[in-house]
Write a protein that holds these residues in place. Structure first.
Motif, PDB file in Angstrom:
ATOM      1  N   LEU A 305       0.819  -1.214   0.000  1.00 22.45           N
ATOM      2  CA  LEU A 305       0.000   0.000   0.000  1.00 22.45           C
ATOM      3  C   LEU A 305       0.852   1.263   0.000  1.00 22.45           C
ATOM      4  O   LEU A 305       0.368   2.337  -0.372  1.00 22.45           O
ATOM      5  N   ALA A 306       2.101   1.132   0.429  1.00 19.02           N
ATOM      6  CA  ALA A 306       3.001   2.290   0.475  1.00 19.02           C
ATOM      7  C   ALA A 306       3.919   2.359  -0.730  1.00 19.02           C
ATOM      8  O   ALA A 306       4.748   3.268  -0.838  1.00 19.02           O
ATOM      9  N   ALA A 308       4.242   2.360  -4.987  1.00 21.19           N
ATOM     10  CA  ALA A 308       3.523   2.526  -6.255  1.00 21.19           C
ATOM     11  C   ALA A 308       3.432   1.171  -6.958  1.00 21.19           C
ATOM     12  O   ALA A 308       4.415   0.415  -6.954  1.00 21.19           O
ATOM     13  N   TYR A 310       0.385   1.184  -5.365  1.00 17.77           N
ATOM     14  CA  TYR A 310      -0.498   1.266  -4.188  1.00 17.77           C
ATOM     15  C   TYR A 310      -1.740   0.368  -4.308  1.00 17.77           C
ATOM     16  O   TYR A 310      -2.875   0.826  -4.188  1.00 17.77           O
ATOM     17  N   GLY A 343      -6.233   1.398  -3.303  1.00 22.06           N
ATOM     18  CA  GLY A 343      -5.316   1.339  -2.177  1.00 22.06           C
ATOM     19  C   GLY A 343      -5.599   2.351  -1.094  1.00 22.06           C
ATOM     20  O   GLY A 343      -5.339   2.111   0.076  1.00 22.06           O
ATOM     21  N   TYR A 344      -6.131   3.521  -1.482  1.00 21.05           N
ATOM     22  CA  TYR A 344      -6.436   4.547  -0.485  1.00 21.05           C
ATOM     23  C   TYR A 344      -7.896   4.993  -0.548  1.00 21.05           C
ATOM     24  O   TYR A 344      -8.246   6.054  -0.052  1.00 21.05           O
ATOM     25  N   GLU A 593      -5.825   8.206  -9.519  1.00 18.62           N
ATOM     26  CA  GLU A 593      -4.644   8.227  -8.663  1.00 18.62           C
ATOM     27  C   GLU A 593      -3.930   9.568  -8.836  1.00 18.62           C
ATOM     28  O   GLU A 593      -3.350   9.856  -9.893  1.00 18.62           O
TER      29      GLU A 593
END
Length: 626
Positions: A305-306, A308, A310, A343-344, A593
């Motif tokens: 998740l941290a 790319a 992500y 991811g976020y 993104e």
């Protein structure tokens, strides 16, 4: 003659005389409304909406403080309005002082209960040698239970959960063969006393706060609602820090998972205690959270998740046994986690979109779930476009010199006016206690008021002048001086604080701008702005518009809805149809993104400038931050 007044959604009601303002009546009934001006009608903060009944005529001060649209919708100032009959009022979250606002409040959406679990009352015949059958009725207990479900209710269950099976035989005999079977799909997940209620748990597992709701699944009624801080905060205020801790070692990851599970179990016990219920009666749970919280709760890897691009470990909706998640519920209870978009952009955003009806919006709607991470969604022409921005914890008091969480003594609202010898600061604290710091809504008010007064310019630079002093080479504006605090340190907003707020608001505004550009729209095309989340529900929209955090639109287009993610979790808990709708929302939403969007850096640089609409963006072209 007294009139019966009901304040919703806080549920307070009582008699109020015709010579008492609604503000006075609210105080008597324990409804703490914001009134920075002391109830003289100048701050415009004690807004209520008339749903039923008659009130006194609108006053001149109300016409100054409220728009024509708000007045037409029945919005009044509680300090100016008096009851003329029995009446029912809605209190917006922003009108409540912090002690009465928790992260559990949201606009309830009625839905016909249709949970995935059902409960069936049964009278079983015990095994016996004395039977019409030649060999008697010697069926095993599981077969007997499944047969009774089919014969009595035409329910074709195929198996009993193993943990439920372990207690089945003693339970049947202890209850004299009169029990309730809880069935999910084709599995019996629990067998309880015939009088046991059927309960569910909905949870919004936030980065900073956790909200929980105990629900009667048969009626859809919320029996108890509570919030608490997320104990993972000790491992980092923001998601990126927690991901870093979790990837440092398996022990750190296990600790973060344990903290989340223990918090949910503690919340469940508190909810059941408040409602007078047993946690063993909770047969289904829905947990929503951002992608990182989702993964940490389930013990999934988060390192990716941290990095790319992500991506989450899994995006589909998940169903697992509560015991496998570590939750202490009914024997075979299930925990459902709605799908993830990116991811976020997690299941909490999906739940918010579900609760606010974004997928069915016929107008152009912008939805913001404001928190440490802010999720943004634009609904236009049947399309949902989403993104996430790292707004950071500044609006929750972190990284601000005198910032604090919403607790007694925190300044939650303030106004700055020109006085004879400089500026006068009018403020309201939580609990009307002596001021000790600034919580999120107070921080935003302070910046907006300093910008209005000209103390802080469009570029965020604090100018020298009345109220401004320099400490250790940094300018700061004194909100509460040492003499007012009995010799304690002054409460100030510093130049560094302003920069932190510019970064937070700039990220949010840039995300909004890019989604609009994605659809070829300008701000004026937005018909409605939905603001969700704990901080978003309490923020003064006027202050947010003043500094350029929110689009410069008429006040009537903004709708603060409280914890919409929690409301969405409840919808998915009680309704099979809503759960399926959440899956459709996740499939329908297009994710943008921002880290790879070429225009984001420029949009962010422009958005850090203070001011309304185009003025703020034009200022970025002409200057640069110091």
């Amino acid at each position: 003659m007294p009139h019966h007044v009901i304040f919703q959604p806080v549920g307070r009601r009582g008699d109020c005389s015709g010579d008492q303002s609604l503000l006075d009546c609210a105080r008597e009934l324990g409804v703490a409304l914001v009134n920075v001006c002391g109830g003289v009608g100048t701050c415009g903060r004690c807004q209520v909406e008339r749903l039923e009944g008659e009130l006194s005529p609108v006053t001149s001060r109300e016409r100054e403080a409220l728009t024509a649209e708000e007045l037409a919708e029945g919005v009044r100032l509680a300090c100016q309005a008096y009851p003329r009959s029995d009446c029912r009022l809605r209190v917006p979250p922003a009108s409540l002082t912090t002690p009465q606002r928790t992260q559990v409040e949201g606009q309830e959406i009625p839905v016909e209960p249709e949970p995935l679990v059902r409960q069936y009352e049964l009278d079983l015949s015990p095994p016996s040698f004395d039977s019409d059958e030649e060999k008697g009725d010697l069926r095993d207990d599981e077969t007997r239970l499944l047969a009774a479900l089919a014969e009595t209710w035409d329910v074709q269950a195929e198996t009993v959960d193993m943990e439920a099976l372990r207690v089945l035989s003693p339970r049947l005999r202890d209850e004299d063969w009169h029990v309730s079977a809880v069935v999910r799909e084709r599995e019996v997940v629990s067998v309880a006393a015939a009088t046991a209620p059927l309960l569910g748990l909905a949870v919004d597992l936030g980065t900073t706060k956790i909200a929980g709701y105990l629900v009667n699944l048969e009626s859809g009624k919320t029996l108890a609602a509570r919030g608490r801080m997320n104990p993972q905060i000790a491992y980092g205020e923001d998601i990126v820090t927690r991901i870093s801790r979790a990837t440092r070692s398996p022990e750190e990851a296990d600790r973060l998972q344990t903290l989340a599970v223990e918090a949910l179990n503690g919340l469940l016990e508190s909810l059941c205690e408040e409602a007078g219920m047993r946690h063993q009666a909770v047969a289904e749970a829905v947990v929503v959270g951002n992608t990182a919280m989702h993964h940490l709760f389930l013990g999934l890897p988060v390192r990716q998740l941290a990095l790319a691009p992500y991506v989450p470990a899994v995006g589909r909706a998940l169903d697992l046994k509560a015991r496998d998640a570590g939750l202490r519920m009914a024997c075979g209870a299930t925990v459902h986690l709605p799908p993830i978009i990116a991811g976020y952009v997690g299941a909490d955003h999906v739940a918010m979109l579900l609760a606010t009806g974004m997928a069915d919006a016929e107008e152009t709607v912008l939805a913001l779930d404001i928190g440490t991470n802010t999720e943004v969604c634009l609904a236009h022409d049947g399309r949902l476009t989403t993104t996430s921005v790292a707004s950071g914890p500044a609006f929750e008091g972190a990284h601000i010199k005198h910032g604090m969480r919403a607790a007694k003594g925190a300044i939650e609202y303030l106004r700055i006016t020109a006085g004879a010898d400089g500026y006068d600061v009018i403020l309201q604290t939580i609990g009307d206690a002596p001021p000790v710091g600034l919580c999120g809504s107070g921080i935003l008010d302070a910046l907006a008021e300093l910008y209005r007064a000209g103390v802080v310019g469009r570029d965020g630079r604090m100018a020298p002048g009345p109220g401004v002093r320099e400490v250790d080479g940094q300018r700061e504006f004194v909100l509460v001086g040492e003499e007012e605090r009995g010799g304690d340190a002054a409460i100030t907003l510093t130049q560094k604080d302003v920069r932190e707020l510019q970064l937070a608001k700039g990220a949010m505004r840039a995300g909004i701008q890019l989604l609009l550009e994605e659809e070829g729209l300008t701000e004026d095309a937005i018909d409605r702005v939905v603001i969700a989340g704990a901080f978003g529900s309490y923020v003064d929209v006027a202050s947010a518009v003043t500094i350029g955090m929110l689009p410069d639109l008429p006040p009537g287009r903004f709708d603060q809805v409280g914890n919409a993610a929690g409301m969405g979790a409840k919808l998915a808990l009680v309704s099979r149809e809503k759960r399926a709708e959440a899956r459709r929302i996740a499939e329908q939403a297009d994710y943008v993104e921002l880290s790879t969007a070429p225009a984001f850096k420029m949009a962010f640089a422009k958005a850090t400038f203070l001011g309304r609409g185009e003025g703020g963006r034009q200022a970025a072209e002409a200057g640069r931050m110091e």
